[in-house]
Design an enzyme around this catalytic site. Structure first.
Site, PDB file in Angstrom:
ATOM      1  N   GLY A 257       0.822  -1.207   0.000  1.00  0.00           N
ATOM      2  CA  GLY A 257       0.000   0.000   0.000  1.00  0.00           C
ATOM      3  C   GLY A 257       0.855   1.256   0.000  1.00  0.00           C
ATOM      4  O   GLY A 257       1.154   1.773  -1.073  1.00  0.00           O
TER       5      GLY A 257
ATOM      6  N   SER B 173       4.753  -5.519  -3.785  1.00  0.00           N
ATOM      7  CA  SER B 173       4.481  -4.090  -3.902  1.00  0.00           C
ATOM      8  C   SER B 173       5.178  -3.322  -2.772  1.00  0.00           C
ATOM      9  O   SER B 173       6.385  -3.432  -2.603  1.00  0.00           O
ATOM     10  CB  SER B 173       2.967  -3.857  -3.923  1.00  0.00           C
ATOM     11  OG  SER B 173       2.660  -2.581  -4.418  1.00  0.00           O
ATOM     12  N   TYR B 174       4.416  -2.549  -1.963  1.00  0.00           N
ATOM     13  CA  TYR B 174       5.056  -1.802  -0.880  1.00  0.00           C
ATOM     14  C   TYR B 174       5.608  -2.722   0.212  1.00  0.00           C
ATOM     15  O   TYR B 174       6.344  -2.276   1.092  1.00  0.00           O
ATOM     16  CB  TYR B 174       4.089  -0.782  -0.268  1.00  0.00           C
ATOM     17  CG  TYR B 174       4.803   0.290   0.531  1.00  0.00           C
ATOM     18  CD1 TYR B 174       5.416   1.358  -0.106  1.00  0.00           C
ATOM     19  CD2 TYR B 174       4.891   0.209   1.909  1.00  0.00           C
ATOM     20  CE1 TYR B 174       6.096   2.320   0.621  1.00  0.00           C
ATOM     21  CE2 TYR B 174       5.562   1.170   2.646  1.00  0.00           C
ATOM     22  CZ  TYR B 174       6.169   2.219   1.988  1.00  0.00           C
ATOM     23  OH  TYR B 174       6.854   3.174   2.701  1.00  0.00           O
TER      24      TYR B 174
ATOM     25  N   ASP C 279       3.455  -6.088 -15.478  1.00  0.00           N
ATOM     26  CA  ASP C 279       3.099  -5.067 -14.491  1.00  0.00           C
ATOM     27  C   ASP C 279       3.679  -3.720 -14.890  1.00  0.00           C
ATOM     28  O   ASP C 279       4.884  -3.601 -15.117  1.00  0.00           O
ATOM     29  CB  ASP C 279       3.632  -5.483 -13.118  1.00  0.00           C
ATOM     30  CG  ASP C 279       3.386  -4.427 -12.048  1.00  0.00           C
ATOM     31  OD1 ASP C 279       2.397  -3.685 -12.170  1.00  0.00           O
ATOM     32  OD2 ASP C 279       4.181  -4.371 -11.091  1.00  0.00           O
TER      33      ASP C 279
ATOM     34  N   HIS D  28       0.994  -7.415 -11.640  1.00  0.00           N
ATOM     35  CA  HIS D  28       1.517  -6.966 -10.355  1.00  0.00           C
ATOM     36  C   HIS D  28       1.342  -8.028  -9.271  1.00  0.00           C
ATOM     37  O   HIS D  28       2.263  -8.309  -8.510  1.00  0.00           O
ATOM     38  CB  HIS D  28       0.787  -5.681  -9.953  1.00  0.00           C
ATOM     39  CG  HIS D  28       1.376  -4.969  -8.785  1.00  0.00           C
ATOM     40  ND1 HIS D  28       2.621  -4.387  -8.814  1.00  0.00           N
ATOM     41  CD2 HIS D  28       0.882  -4.720  -7.543  1.00  0.00           C
ATOM     42  CE1 HIS D  28       2.869  -3.802  -7.649  1.00  0.00           C
ATOM     43  NE2 HIS D  28       1.829  -4.005  -6.858  1.00  0.00           N
TER      44      HIS D  28
END
Length: 489
Positions: free
Chosen positions: A101, A198-199, A409, A461
């Site tokens: 996030g 991701s984050y 992605d 992703h």
């Protein structure tokens, strides 16, 4: 007086029988011996056991869900969902999965749409289908909603939310895993790994560093048998992540030659604040991702009636990495998967009262609906521009480190990851090599001194969503520390 004594003795006898009964239930539920569990621990585990979810197909493995308090003073509690391995859980490692996030749910994405055993379906009644490529075929699988304010995780101190950042998230997650092992001590002897996307390219190395530093004394009670981590399509370095996004978009015919030239000529991604001229060109770049899926260039978009798939995904919030791109609305668009409306089904399912009751979730009746990404987290207090120093430290410490990338992605593309890994300056042990799954090329891999990088062909992703069979093969090889097959299998 004798009557009172007899009553007390009977009461104690009932308590003892109840404790023995709970231990027996725990033994039966876990499928292997937990005879050393105290009555208190056995009772805690039994309280967290998920008997059966609404609409759930029959399974033979056990699952648990509930809360771990990570800060008693502030009343911070993190929600988890745990699945035993489908076979021989006593012999399988323990894997913690984190989404990013910052502010997005590992339950909503990882568990319910990527690599967990159950996927919610589009139905007027609660309905789940089995994921044939669930990662609990390879490991005991633990999902965590972190930090507080995400999903069902909560804090009783409202001032905690505007203070959230990488440091607090790592510390609370570390406290969580220490206390989770206290609740499930039979897993303390298992090899422990962390994975995420991701984050979580920030979350995973930072949590790994805390565990690594805390493990200096193997004799201490909080020692964790931590062996390594794996991160996918991961945010690791501001400069190269942003540079790679633009180059990937141009190379995949998403933006024009003119726009690519203007951005590369005007923008300097080694600094935080761009000129107005740069920002104007970046707005044109993000306009393209209003009409196609940034998270998987070739996936369809969702046009469901509920339309939640078009809401903003996550605060990658202003002030966090990448510093420049987080300022643009296009950065916040939510991804879609094979079924681009899957997130709509998940949100509908997890907001059902009967589902929350079965999961022992939302016990404090939080005043907002469950969502994939928190609308309450609007500021992020700390985020280093690069986590590469942490990764280098952990490689030097002997941890197993794998990085992977779905190659369709556009959010954190393979181009960006290759630039980022180049910054580590690691020697190449084995150069670019194809790996295979079901006689087809699954992607490519390169082995560096201390780190393995893997691409997954045709995946977006969220790699397990787009390439589930390849993703299960990937995690199995990572956990076993085996190289992916360089020949058709």
């Amino acid at each position: 007086m004798a009557l009172r004594s007899d009553t007390l003795n009977l009461h104690h006898l009932l308590l003892l029988l109840n404790a023995l009964f709970l231990i027996s239930l725990a033994k039966q539920a876990l499928g292997y011996s937990v005879s050393n569990l105290s009555p208190e621990v056995a009772a805690q585990q039994e309280a967290d056991r998920v008997q059966r979810l609404p609409g759930q197909p029959e399974v033979k493995f056990n699952q648990y869900a509930g809360y771990i308090t990570v800060n008693q003073t502030h009343g911070r509690a993190l929600f988890y969902w745990f699945f035993e391995a489908t076979q021989n859980p006593h012999n399988k490692p323990l894997l913690l999965w984190l989404n990013g996030g910052p502010g997005c749910s590992s339950i909503g994405y990882g568990a319910a749409e990527e690599l967990g055993p159950f996927f919610p379906q589009n139905s007027s009644q609660p309905k789940l289908k089995l994921n044939p490529y669930s990662w609990n075929k390879a490991a005991n699988l633990l999902f965590l909603e972190s930090p507080v304010g995400v999903g069902f995780s909560y804090t009783n101190t409202t001032s905690d939310i505007p203070q959230l950042g990488d440091s607090i998230t790592a510390k609370d997650s570390h406290n969580f895993i220490i206390k989770w092992f206290q609740r499930f001590p039979q897993f303390r002897s298992h090899e422990f790994y962390i994975a995420g996307e991701s984050y979580a390219g920030h979350y995973v190395p930072q949590l790994s560093e805390l565990i690594f530093d805390n493990n200096h004394n193997p004799a201490q009670k909080d020692y964790i048998k931590f062996k390594g981590f794996m991160i996918g399509n991961a945010l690791m370095d501001d400069e190269t992540d942003q540079k790679g996004m633009i180059e990937y978009a141009w190379d995949h015919a998403v933006i024009s030659d003119r726009l690519y030239h203007n951005i590369t000529a005007i923008c300097n991604f080694s600094i935080d604040n761009q000129t107005d001229a740069c920002n104007a060109e970046l707005n044109k770049y993000f306009d393209v991702y209003g009409i196609i899926d940034m998270y998987s260039l070739y996936a369809p978009k969702c046009f469901s009636n509920s339309n939640t798939s078009t809401r903003k995904e996550a605060p990658i919030i202003r002030g966090t990495a990448p510093q420049t791109f987080s300022k643009f609305d296009g950065w916040h668009k939510k991804r879609a998967g094979y079924d681009p409306c899957a997130s709509d089904y998940t949100a509908m399912y997890l907001n059902r009262p009967e589902v929350q009751k079965a999961l022992h979730a939302n016990v404090t009746k939080i005043p907002y609906p469950w969502s994939h990404c928190s609308d309450n987290i609007t500021f992020w207090s700390d985020a280093p521009q690069s986590v590469l120093p942490v990764i280098k430290k952990l490689i030097a410490g002997g941890l197993r480190v794998w990085v992977y990338s779905g190659d369709t992605d556009g959010r954190i593309p393979v181009t960006a990851t290759r630039y980022t890994l180049r910054k580590l300056g690691l020697a190449t042990v084995k150069d670019w090599t194809p790996w295979y799954t079901s006689r087809q090329v699954g992607g490519w891999t390169i082995e560096f001194d201390g780190l393995t990088f893997v691409t997954i062909r045709g995946a977006g992703h969220q790699v397990p969503t787009f390439a589930p069979k390849q993703a299960l093969q990937l995690i199995r090889h990572f956990l076993a520390n085996n190289k992916l097959s360089p020949r058709p299998i």
